[in-house]
Design an enzyme around this catalytic site. Sequence first.
Site, PDB file in Angstrom:
ATOM      1  N   ALA A 180       0.812  -1.223   0.000  1.00  0.00           N
ATOM      2  CA  ALA A 180       0.000   0.000   0.000  1.00  0.00           C
ATOM      3  C   ALA A 180       0.842   1.267   0.000  1.00  0.00           C
ATOM      4  CB  ALA A 180      -0.933  -0.016   1.213  1.00  0.00           C
ATOM      5  N   ALA A 181       2.075   1.184   0.513  1.00  0.00           N
ATOM      6  CA  ALA A 181       2.915   2.389   0.562  1.00  0.00           C
ATOM      7  C   ALA A 181       3.773   2.558  -0.685  1.00  0.00           C
ATOM      8  CB  ALA A 181       3.819   2.331   1.798  1.00  0.00           C
TER       9      ALA A 181
ATOM     10  N   ASN B  83       9.732 -14.088  -4.138  1.00  0.00           N
ATOM     11  CA  ASN B  83       8.294 -13.808  -4.195  1.00  0.00           C
ATOM     12  C   ASN B  83       7.472 -14.929  -3.592  1.00  0.00           C
ATOM     13  OD1 ASN B  83       7.627 -11.145  -5.301  1.00  0.00           O
ATOM     14  ND2 ASN B  83       9.134 -11.793  -6.813  1.00  0.00           N
TER      15      ASN B  83
ATOM     16  N   GLY C  98       1.649  -7.722  -8.440  1.00  0.00           N
ATOM     17  CA  GLY C  98       3.100  -7.816  -8.212  1.00  0.00           C
ATOM     18  C   GLY C  98       3.733  -8.882  -9.101  1.00  0.00           C
TER      19      GLY C  98
ATOM     20  N   ARG D  59      13.091  -7.397  -8.940  1.00  0.00           N
ATOM     21  CA  ARG D  59      14.384  -7.982  -9.299  1.00  0.00           C
ATOM     22  C   ARG D  59      15.464  -6.931  -9.062  1.00  0.00           C
ATOM     23  NH1 ARG D  59      16.000 -11.947 -13.522  1.00  0.00           N
ATOM     24  NH2 ARG D  59      13.894 -11.949 -14.332  1.00  0.00           N
TER      25      ARG D  59
ATOM     26  N   ASP E 177      -1.778  -4.554 -20.161  1.00  0.00           N
ATOM     27  CA  ASP E 177      -1.362  -4.926 -21.515  1.00  0.00           C
ATOM     28  C   ASP E 177      -2.534  -4.730 -22.492  1.00  0.00           C
ATOM     29  OD1 ASP E 177       1.160  -6.048 -20.407  1.00  0.00           O
ATOM     30  OD2 ASP E 177      -0.240  -7.437 -19.482  1.00  0.00           O
TER      31      ASP E 177
ATOM     32  N   ARG F 196      16.635 -15.372 -12.104  1.00  0.00           N
ATOM     33  CA  ARG F 196      15.189 -15.601 -12.175  1.00  0.00           C
ATOM     34  C   ARG F 196      14.706 -16.502 -11.022  1.00  0.00           C
ATOM     35  NH1 ARG F 196      11.909 -15.826 -16.805  1.00  0.00           N
ATOM     36  NH2 ARG F 196      10.503 -17.596 -16.839  1.00  0.00           N
TER      37      ARG F 196
ATOM     38  N   GLN G 117       0.823 -15.171   2.037  1.00  0.00           N
ATOM     39  CA  GLN G 117      -0.381 -14.352   1.784  1.00  0.00           C
ATOM     40  C   GLN G 117      -1.527 -15.237   1.299  1.00  0.00           C
ATOM     41  OE1 GLN G 117       0.612 -10.924  -0.654  1.00  0.00           O
ATOM     42  NE2 GLN G 117       1.753  -9.973   1.014  1.00  0.00           N
TER      43      GLN G 117
ATOM     44  N   ARG H 279      -2.940  -1.086 -23.094  1.00  0.00           N
ATOM     45  CA  ARG H 279      -1.843  -0.609 -23.952  1.00  0.00           C
ATOM     46  C   ARG H 279      -2.120  -0.984 -25.412  1.00  0.00           C
ATOM     47  NH1 ARG H 279       2.836  -2.784 -19.749  1.00  0.00           N
ATOM     48  NH2 ARG H 279       3.114  -0.809 -18.648  1.00  0.00           N
TER      49      ARG H 279
ATOM     50  N   HIS I   1       2.053 -12.124 -18.351  1.00  0.00           N
ATOM     51  CA  HIS I   1       2.357 -10.693 -18.291  1.00  0.00           C
ATOM     52  C   HIS I   1       3.879 -10.555 -18.329  1.00  0.00           C
ATOM     53  CE1 HIS I   1       2.500  -6.499 -17.351  1.00  0.00           C
ATOM     54  NE2 HIS I   1       3.275  -6.750 -16.317  1.00  0.00           N
TER      55      HIS I   1
END
Length: 329
Positions: A13-14, A106, A131, A93, A160, A99, A113, A163, A188
């Site tokens: 959130a920040a 993550n 994210g 990254r 995307d 990778r 979560q 865009r 993505h």
Amino acid sequence: MTRTPVNVTVTGAAGQIGYALLFRIASGHLLGADVPVKLRLLEIPQGVKAAEGTAMELDDCAFPLLKGIDIFDDPNQGFEGANVALLVGARPRTKGMERGDLLAANGGIFKPQGKAINDHAADDIKVLVVGNPANTNALIAQAAAPDVPAERFTAMTRLDHNRALSQLAAKTGTSVEDIKRLTIWGNHSATQYPDIFHAEIAGKNAAEVVNDEAWLADTFIPTVAKRGAAIIEARGASSAASAANAAIDHVHTWVNGTAAGDWTSMGIPSDGSYGVPEGLISSFPVTCANGTYEIVQGLEINDFSRTRIDASVAELAEERDAVRELGLI
Ligand code: NAD
Ligand code: LMR
């Protein structure tokens, strides 16, 4: 009639997307102009003070629909009673990071979560992962939430999609609202495939209007697929307001439905449609109604599209295999 506020949890959130997102949620753009919301902001401990500052600003807007703001650094509390969860915070990254390291870092965020969502969110929870790597982070969170229907975990490819709409409108001298039925397939990432073969511009087939396969292959597809990197290069930071806008669009469409005759793009668990292995969280053309989505079926996929869809899906399968090996799913 007074409506019960909808609990919206936002992680990260920040951060910069958070800052562009929260004010629009609070002003009614996420769910509707008559839907009150309570915000639950989830940050890491170092981010809590900045989130408190944003909460002060939210207060200062005096949004009539905003019925409360709570800030947490514990996912179990952050997702308590959540009806909508926007998972924005992720580990970017950094230099020298492979990778596999990124996926592992993550996993350390999205696995707990997902478990917290499983144990504490409301029964009607809808999750959007923003994210990066968004599709695979969504897969990790979903795998950690066996009691939540798998289809409630989605990943964002709406940026995307937007865009692609914008690039196509510019090329054809039309307006984005003239364009319907565009699709983003796959991940993505730079392998994503923006597909205009089924799209329509003011009722005419978009590929026929464009009539320029070289532009499609050499300009349109790479411009859309590499737009994130181009923004980072130009701005010195990744897209924020446009990403927040796309997150708003994604959830708004999921909750309120697609327009008649149109569809959108969402990263969702595959049911095997279009040869995408079941379970991979891949972008598809979807219609939404009554708070649920369905993959648009029966589209003919030409060779040009098939190769590109397959390439992006292969990348998703590799990411899935990598997180499986790390014990994250
Ligand atoms: P940012 O670095 O400005 O903010 C991220 C925030 O997340 C920080 O405040 C950080 O403290 C917080 N955070 C980190 N770990 C957390 C955790 N475990 N729980 C809660 N909060 C946590 O980043 P940003 O620009 O806001 O971007 C966020 C993510 O969105 C990045 O991964 C970025 O690559 C991604 N992104 C995705 C898309 C898309 O289209 N899917 C588009 C743009 C950006
Ligand atoms: C974007 O598409 O703008 C982002 O996913 C780019 C990034 O790497 O954060």
